[in-house]
Design an enzyme around this catalytic site. Structure first.
Site, PDB file in Angstrom:
ATOM      1  NE  ARG A   1      -2.298   1.063   3.703  1.00 40.98           N
ATOM      2  CZ  ARG A   1      -2.993   1.080   4.831  1.00 40.98           C
ATOM      3  NH1 ARG A   1      -4.316   1.007   4.784  1.00 40.98           N
ATOM      4  NH2 ARG A   1      -2.391   1.152   5.998  1.00 40.98           N
TER       5      ARG A   1
ATOM      6  CB  THR B   1      -2.084   7.162  -3.231  1.00 39.80           C
ATOM      7  OG1 THR B   1      -1.497   5.850  -3.324  1.00 39.80           O
ATOM      8  CG2 THR B   1      -1.140   8.180  -3.866  1.00 39.80           C
TER       9      THR B   1
ATOM     10  CG  ASP C   1       1.620  -3.627   9.583  1.00 39.92           C
ATOM     11  OD1 ASP C   1       2.075  -4.796   9.430  1.00 39.92           O
ATOM     12  OD2 ASP C   1       1.478  -2.831   8.646  1.00 39.92           O
TER      13      ASP C   1
ATOM     14  CG  ASP D   1       5.223  -3.827  10.826  1.00 37.43           C
ATOM     15  OD1 ASP D   1       6.033  -4.297  10.003  1.00 37.43           O
ATOM     16  OD2 ASP D   1       4.790  -2.674  10.802  1.00 37.43           O
TER      17      ASP D   1
END
Length: 210
Positions: A105, A109, A201, A204
């Site tokens: 990602r 944006t 996340d 992560d």
């Protein structure tokens, strides 16, 4: 619950998910819980697989025993975090074919950028299960499903650990024919596109990279 979205509310799923949300949960424990919860979710997503029978000789007699029908499943991991769900589902369905879609990602944006795509042949004849722990904005997931359809897939299901309403809406708009199975529909996305309350996340936390 809708035809498009199934939230698996089994007590074991919800308990393990709560442990995963806890920021104090270690990387090793997070990985173990993700593998376990993926197997529980896999029971739900494979509930309606087609069946046939074959003759089996038990110690007592011959019988027509129920077995899975048709070609083997195709499991598609949306990299990198999808591999955590993939491992658990593969333990349950070890004969499944496996593919990978690499998307990341863009942090500005929030749109997906493709960097890898390798999937099994004959997707048009298989049930295709795409796995990614987080359905956040839905942009990466929708893009991955686009690629799978371009590769011939027609019977696709999407398995995730957490979903945000924004991601569910995006997927329903882009791919209304793809059912979503998840452990939780969370509240919303924050300004950075992360699920709230979420669990951070997933990649992560699974790989210990932050």
């Amino acid at each position: 619950m809708t035809e498009h979205l199934t939230v698996v509310e089994h007590p074991l799923v919800q308990h393990k998910l709560s442990l995963m949300r806890d920021k104090a949960t270690s990387t090793a424990e997070f990985r173990r819980l993700l593998r376990e919860i993926s197997q529980l979710l896999a029971y739900e997503i494979t509930r309606e697989l087609p069946m046939t029978t074959q003759q089996v000789e038990t110690p007592m007699e011959m019988m027509d025993a129920p077995v899975l029908d048709g070609k083997k499943l195709a499991l598609i991991s949306i990299l990198r975090a999808g591999n955590g769900l993939l491992d658990g589902v593969l333990e349950l369905v070890p004969s499944a074919r496996v593919g990978f879609v690499g998307l990341y990602r863009d942090e500005e944006t929030l749109l997906p950028v493709q960097y890898y795509f390798k999937v099994p042949d004959g997707l048009d004849d298989r049930l295709v299960i795409a796995v990614d722990p987080m359905l956040a904005t839905g942009n990466s997931s929708a893009a991955a499903i686009d690629l799978l359809k371009q590769a011939g897939a027609t019977n696709i299901r999407f398995l995730c650990l957490l979903a945000a309403p924004e991601g569910v809406a995006r997927m329903q708009e882009a791919h209304p024919d793809v059912p979503i199975i998840t452990a939780s529909l969370d509240r919303c996305l924050n300004d950075q596109g992360y699920i709230i309350p979420g669990l951070g996340d997933a990649g992560d936390r699974m790989f210990g990279t932050k």
